[in-house]
Design a protein around this motif. Structure first.
Motif, PDB file in Angstrom:
ATOM      1  N   ALA A 196       0.866  -1.178   0.000  1.00 60.97           N
ATOM      2  CA  ALA A 196       0.000   0.000   0.000  1.00 60.97           C
ATOM      3  C   ALA A 196       0.899   1.224   0.000  1.00 60.97           C
ATOM      4  O   ALA A 196       2.106   1.129   0.227  1.00 60.97           O
ATOM      5  N   HIS A 197       0.320   2.388  -0.288  1.00 63.08           N
ATOM      6  CA  HIS A 197       1.082   3.638  -0.261  1.00 63.08           C
ATOM      7  C   HIS A 197       1.394   3.979   1.196  1.00 63.08           C
ATOM      8  O   HIS A 197       0.473   4.141   2.010  1.00 63.08           O
ATOM      9  N   ARG A 200       0.038   7.766   2.000  1.00 63.44           N
ATOM     10  CA  ARG A 200      -1.386   8.069   1.915  1.00 63.44           C
ATOM     11  C   ARG A 200      -2.260   7.027   2.606  1.00 63.44           C
ATOM     12  O   ARG A 200      -3.231   7.389   3.304  1.00 63.44           O
ATOM     13  N   ASP A 201      -1.946   5.721   2.409  1.00 61.46           N
ATOM     14  CA  ASP A 201      -2.824   4.681   2.938  1.00 61.46           C
ATOM     15  C   ASP A 201      -2.053   3.608   3.705  1.00 61.46           C
ATOM     16  O   ASP A 201      -2.195   2.410   3.416  1.00 61.46           O
ATOM     17  N   PRO A 202      -1.233   3.978   4.682  1.00 58.15           N
ATOM     18  CA  PRO A 202      -0.431   2.948   5.359  1.00 58.15           C
ATOM     19  C   PRO A 202      -1.294   1.898   6.047  1.00 58.15           C
ATOM     20  O   PRO A 202      -0.908   0.732   6.141  1.00 58.15           O
ATOM     21  N   GLY A 203      -2.472   2.294   6.497  1.00 57.16           N
ATOM     22  CA  GLY A 203      -3.327   1.350   7.194  1.00 57.16           C
ATOM     23  C   GLY A 203      -3.899   0.280   6.284  1.00 57.16           C
ATOM     24  O   GLY A 203      -4.400  -0.746   6.770  1.00 57.16           O
ATOM     25  N   GLN A 204      -3.831   0.497   4.977  1.00 54.59           N
ATOM     26  CA  GLN A 204      -4.335  -0.495   4.032  1.00 54.59           C
ATOM     27  C   GLN A 204      -3.310  -1.594   3.744  1.00 54.59           C
ATOM     28  O   GLN A 204      -3.648  -2.602   3.113  1.00 54.59           O
ATOM     29  N   GLY A 205      -2.081  -1.385   4.191  1.00 52.68           N
ATOM     30  CA  GLY A 205      -1.019  -2.345   3.923  1.00 52.68           C
ATOM     31  C   GLY A 205      -0.710  -3.218   5.126  1.00 52.68           C
ATOM     32  O   GLY A 205      -1.137  -2.953   6.252  1.00 52.68           O
ATOM     33  N   ASN A 241       8.366   4.530   0.176  1.00 54.95           N
ATOM     34  CA  ASN A 241       6.983   5.017   0.228  1.00 54.95           C
ATOM     35  C   ASN A 241       5.964   3.914  -0.035  1.00 54.95           C
ATOM     36  O   ASN A 241       4.800   4.184  -0.332  1.00 54.95           O
ATOM     37  N   CYS A 242       6.421   2.658   0.071  1.00 53.99           N
ATOM     38  CA  CYS A 242       5.514   1.520  -0.069  1.00 53.99           C
ATOM     39  C   CYS A 242       5.563   0.659   1.186  1.00 53.99           C
ATOM     40  O   CYS A 242       6.651   0.374   1.705  1.00 53.99           O
TER      41      CYS A 242
END
Length: 375
Positions: A196-197, A200-205, A241-242
């Motif tokens: 995930a990004h 922007r979206d660390p919680g999605q990873g 950033n990933c």
């Protein structure tokens, strides 16, 4: 009974010249070009000693072999001297730890583990040669520091054809000889996650690095005397950033006996799940001291006593190619190399005072072993 005197300091000049040549030819296990140059130099050194370099193609095993049999006059199963040319030091380590002699110490990458042992064996063989009653084979490999994946089959085949095996790995800290070694297990750890990004979206990873880090702490925390777990290589992620999708590590485990090995495998298995795998990449088997190993040690101890050298029988936690030969039941004696310190470190060095006496032990042992009937 023949007694070959240990060489004095003035007699060791050629040996030190050879040692310098080997040390200054850097040979890390993971550099094929450097290893090729080192093996070429080793062939030259063996031929210069008057040994018959085996013409068989050993490139696949990354090894070189030579034989001393006085032109075919010596027959029968050979005494196998087993060594390795590769080191853990990368090309360029000479800038940090250059060849030099300071007082009674000689420094350089791989000088103790185990280029000094190779030189010691060749010097011992030179002195023993006229008195030998059976052939001697020397096998030098180039992948011992990474578990001998290329050379294990060759090592085991040559050991099965030998009367006994002598391994000039470094002496123990007390000068002791090695009559047994713990099992060495190498694991490949692999963790997976969900990208995930990271901004922007660390919680999605789901971070693979985080999963691997937790596993490392847990596994190393289960180390106990006789059963150690240690991660020495780690990597993961590609972009900062990933959220990292993959991470991997290499772990070395040492087991003093079968029970400890079972404990280690159980600990590793319990840590795995759908996001973490642990594959046994290679293993050096447990070498339990056998009657033949003890007979070899007794012969070496008698020789050492005659020369005024103190030795003792030791079981070592560090692995060597002696694990393979000892586990096969071929009489094996390890730790016959020189004394020193700084193994795998930036100050690796050899104790010059130990070199002459231990060359004497090797020379006399080669003669004494001839014709021995092993249990």
């Amino acid at each position: 009974m023949i007694r070959i005197p240990a060489p004095g300091p003035a007699e060791l000049r050629p040996a030190l010249d050879r040692l310098r040549r080997l040390v200054e030819c850097e040979t890390p296990s993971d550099d094929p070009d450097a290893l090729a140059a080192g093996l070429a130099l080793m062939r030259t050194e063996l031929a210069a000693e008057g040994l018959a370099v085996v013409p068989a193609d050993l490139d696949a095993a990354g090894a070189v072999s030579a034989r001393y049999d006085r032109g075919g006059a010596l027959v029968g199963p050979p005494i196998l001297i087993l060594g390795h040319l590769d080191t853990v030091h990368p090309v360029g380590e000479l800038a940090t730890n250059p060849w030099r002699v300071e007082g009674d110490r000689a420094f350089g990458p791989g000088i103790l583990d185990m280029k000094g042992g190779i030189v010691l064996a060749l010097e011992g063989l030179r002195r023993a040669g006229p008195h030998l009653t059976q052939p001697v084979e020397i096998l030098i490999t180039s992948d011992e520091e990474i578990g001998s994946p290329r050379s294990r089959t060759l090592i085991e085949a040559r050991a099965r054809a030998a009367a006994c095996v002598l391994v000039p790995e470094p002496a123990r800290d007390n000068g002791g000889l090695v009559v047994g070694r713990h099992a060495i297990l190498r694991y490949a750890l692999s963790a997976t996650g969900r990208p995930a990004h990271a901004g922007r979206d660390p919680g999605q990873g789901v971070s693979a690095i985080h999963r691997l880090a937790r596993a490392i702490v847990a596994l190393e925390g289960r180390s106990v005397p006789g059963a150690s777990l240690s991660v020495g290589v780690i990597g993961g992620g590609r972009w900062v950033n990933c959220v990292p999708e993959r991470a991997a590590a290499e772990m070395l485990c040492v087991a003093a006996d079968d029970a400890r090995r079972a404990e280690i495998t159980a600990v590793v298995a319990a840590e795995t799940d759908e996001r973490l795998t642990a594959d046994l990449a290679s293993e050096r088997p447990l070498w339990r001291t056998g009657a033949g190993d003890r007979a070899l040690y007794d012969a070496a101890q008698a020789v050492a006593e005659e020369l005024g050298v103190t030795v003792s029988p030791e079981v070592s936690g560090g692995g060597s190619d002696g694990n393979f030969t000892g586990a096969l039941g071929v009489p094996t004696l390890d730790g016959l190399g020189p004394c020193g310190a700084g193994l795998h470190a930036h100050d690796e060095h050899l104790d010059l005072a130990s070199l002459g006496p231990r060359i004497g032990v090797m020379a006399n042992l080669l003669v004494r072993v001839g014709g021995m009937a092993f249990p």
